[in-house]
Scaffold this motif. Structure first.
Motif, mmCIF file in Angstrom:
data_model
loop_
_atom_site.group_PDB
_atom_site.id
_atom_site.type_symbol
_atom_site.label_atom_id
_atom_site.label_comp_id
_atom_site.label_asym_id
_atom_site.label_seq_id
_atom_site.Cartn_x
_atom_site.Cartn_y
_atom_site.Cartn_z
ATOM 1 N N VAL A 25 112.632 34.901 -136.307
ATOM 2 C CA VAL A 25 112.003 35.687 -137.363
ATOM 3 C C VAL A 25 110.532 35.788 -137.044
ATOM 4 C CG1 VAL A 25 113.646 34.943 -139.134
ATOM 5 C CG2 VAL A 25 111.543 33.653 -138.804
ATOM 6 N N PRO A 26 109.875 36.862 -137.456
ATOM 7 C CA PRO A 26 108.443 36.975 -137.225
ATOM 8 C C PRO A 26 107.698 35.825 -137.892
ATOM 9 C CG PRO A 26 109.396 39.057 -137.903
ATOM 10 C CD PRO A 26 110.434 38.013 -138.122
ATOM 11 N N THR A 30 109.148 37.342 -142.267
ATOM 12 C CA THR A 30 109.950 38.511 -142.631
ATOM 13 C C THR A 30 111.246 38.480 -141.846
ATOM 14 O OG1 THR A 30 107.953 39.798 -142.998
ATOM 15 C CG2 THR A 30 110.010 41.022 -142.750
ATOM 16 N N PRO A 31 112.398 38.492 -142.489
ATOM 17 C CA PRO A 31 113.679 38.438 -141.768
ATOM 18 C C PRO A 31 113.846 39.654 -140.862
ATOM 19 C CG PRO A 31 113.973 38.012 -144.109
ATOM 20 C CD PRO A 31 112.578 38.505 -143.948
ATOM 21 N N LEU A 32 114.463 39.434 -139.710
ATOM 22 C CA LEU A 32 114.706 40.525 -138.780
ATOM 23 C C LEU A 32 115.885 41.369 -139.245
ATOM 24 C CD1 LEU A 32 114.396 38.723 -135.324
ATOM 25 C CD2 LEU A 32 112.680 40.098 -136.475
ATOM 26 N N THR A 33 115.778 42.660 -139.015
ATOM 27 C CA THR A 33 116.907 43.534 -139.284
ATOM 28 C C THR A 33 117.922 43.386 -138.152
ATOM 29 O OG1 THR A 33 115.969 45.403 -138.085
ATOM 30 C CG2 THR A 33 115.361 45.179 -140.416
ATOM 31 N N GLU A 36 116.497 44.847 -135.014
ATOM 32 C CA GLU A 36 115.462 44.006 -134.405
ATOM 33 C C GLU A 36 116.076 42.788 -133.729
ATOM 34 O OE1 GLU A 36 111.850 45.124 -137.526
ATOM 35 O OE2 GLU A 36 113.081 43.344 -137.844
ATOM 36 N N ARG A 37 117.115 42.215 -134.326
ATOM 37 C CA ARG A 37 117.781 41.080 -133.694
ATOM 38 C C ARG A 37 118.395 41.491 -132.361
ATOM 39 N NH1 ARG A 37 119.569 39.880 -138.980
ATOM 40 N NH2 ARG A 37 121.623 40.790 -138.530
ATOM 41 N N VAL A 40 115.591 41.721 -129.780
ATOM 42 C CA VAL A 40 115.142 40.393 -129.355
ATOM 43 C C VAL A 40 116.154 39.749 -128.419
ATOM 44 C CG1 VAL A 40 114.684 38.050 -130.152
ATOM 45 C CG2 VAL A 40 113.711 39.987 -131.377
ATOM 46 N N GLN A 62 110.771 48.359 -132.882
ATOM 47 C CA GLN A 62 109.679 47.380 -132.911
ATOM 48 C C GLN A 62 109.533 46.659 -131.562
ATOM 49 O OE1 GLN A 62 107.517 46.549 -135.585
ATOM 50 N NE2 GLN A 62 108.335 48.412 -136.494
ATOM 51 N N ARG A 65 106.181 44.796 -130.782
ATOM 52 C CA ARG A 65 105.942 43.583 -131.577
ATOM 53 C C ARG A 65 106.923 42.468 -131.249
ATOM 54 N NH1 ARG A 65 107.740 41.558 -136.620
ATOM 55 N NH2 ARG A 65 109.101 43.356 -136.914
ATOM 56 N N LEU A 66 108.204 42.830 -131.068
ATOM 57 C CA LEU A 66 109.234 41.811 -130.911
ATOM 58 C C LEU A 66 109.435 41.381 -129.467
ATOM 59 C CD1 LEU A 66 111.889 43.293 -133.347
ATOM 60 C CD2 LEU A 66 110.337 41.396 -133.791
#
Length: 334
Positions: A25-26, A30-33, A36-37, A40, A62, A65-66
């Motif tokens: 998680v960031p 903030t939980p990852l969508t 986004e998971r 990553v 993202q 950022r990720l």
């Protein structure tokens, strides 16, 4: 005092609860969508498959950022079946290493100029969108940015004519323009003015071209300049004839002319020495293939209707094969 493991997990952005121990998680918690998971987890592999995720913009990934370190390693990105209608330069900044990009079945109305900054791109799939010919980048933009593009699929779009911009792709080998609306495509090779005198001719490397299902009433004269074209599909159009210039295509091996309005084939087509397969079914007005084409050993396939065609004078044979007639040269022992 918090346990040491809990404190360390907070610093690196891990959810230390048993149910989500390994979930990143960031740092702002903030939980990852789900998208986004996936980024990553798989960005380091070089392949991201994000088809049918209801994505509307590449910014949802993202990447910067990720996965700031591995985003530049992504080589294959599948975004098919989403709702993307635009791509910006900023969204593609971290994807400059892409070699394969699938944007099929989205809502794009044009080829975004931002794609021209993907200089490593080799395969681009944009079929089943809503792309119009006027909204295609220029030949100069294509030539500068997509120098390595080998395969391009623009089938099932709304192209009303053959876009000049596509002629600026120097390495293009396979092009699919089937199922568009190019009824009156008249593009000529002279429509493109190379930036440099030693620039290659338009489509100098093109080997496969699909123009089927377009309602075309004439064959673009440009095709006669495709010196290494091997497979050409002109089936399911409204062509009344085939230009004699196609006979000068000495590398052409397969010419599909199924479901047109052909009345005859030009004798000059016999000069296409490599031509060995020419499907001709569903051309009810066609009376016969020319003997010169048959003499070169070309296989001419057409549904058997009424009296069979004859191969013409000379030691040539015509034989039945199922629902087709195959016109072939005899073997050396005949």
């Amino acid at each position: 005092m918090a346990p040491v493991g809990k404190a360390l997990d907070s610093e690196v952005g891990l959810d230390a609860t048993p149910a989500g121990r390994a979930a990143l998680v960031p740092l702002d918690q903030t939980p990852l969508t789900a998208i986004e998971r996936h980024v990553v987890t798989f960005s380091e592999s070089g392949i991201l498959c994000l088809s049918e995720r209801d994505i509307t913009a590449v910014s949802q990934l993202q990447l910067a950022r990720l996965a700031p370190n591995s985003a530049t390693l992504v080589l294959d990105l599948d975004l098919s079946g989403n709702r993307i209608s635009e791509l910006s330069h900023s969204e593609l900044l971290s994807l400059r290493a892409l070699t394969v990009l699938d944007l099929s079945a989205n809502q794009l109305e044009h080829i975004p100029p931002a794609i021209c900054q993907l200089e490593a791109l080799e395969e681009l799939n944009m079929n089943r969108n809503m792309i119009l010919a006027p909204n295609v980048p220029t030949a100069e933009e294509m030539a500068l940015g997509l120098r390595r593009l080998r395969e391009l699929d623009l089938s099932n779009n709304r192209l009303a004519f053959l876009p000049e911009g596509l002629l600026g792709l120097p390495a293009l080998q396979r092009l699919d323009l089937s199922r568009n609306r190019m009824e009156h495509s008249t593009l000529r090779a002279t429509a493109v003015h190379p930036a440099a005198g030693d620039a290659p001719a338009p489509w100098a490397c093109l080997t496969t071209l699909d123009l089927s299902h377009n309602g075309m009433v004439r064959v673009p004269t440009l095709l006669a300049h495709c010196a290494v074209l091997r497979k050409l599909d002109l089936s399911h159009n409204r062509l009344p004839d085939v230009p004699p210039d196609l006979g000068a295509m000495h590398e052409l091996e397969h010419l599909a002319l199924v479901a047109n309005r052909l009345r005859a084939l030009p004798l000059a087509l016999g000069r296409a020495r490599a031509l060995h397969t020419m499907p001709l079914g569903d051309n009810p007005l066609l009376t016969r293939p020319p003997p010169l084409v048959v003499a070169l050993g070309t296989k001419v396939r057409t549904p058997v209707r009424g009296r069979a065609w004859r191969a013409g004078p000379g030691p040539r044979v015509a034989r039945r094969s199922g629902a087709c007639l195959l016109y072939t040269s005899p073997s050396p022992r005949d």
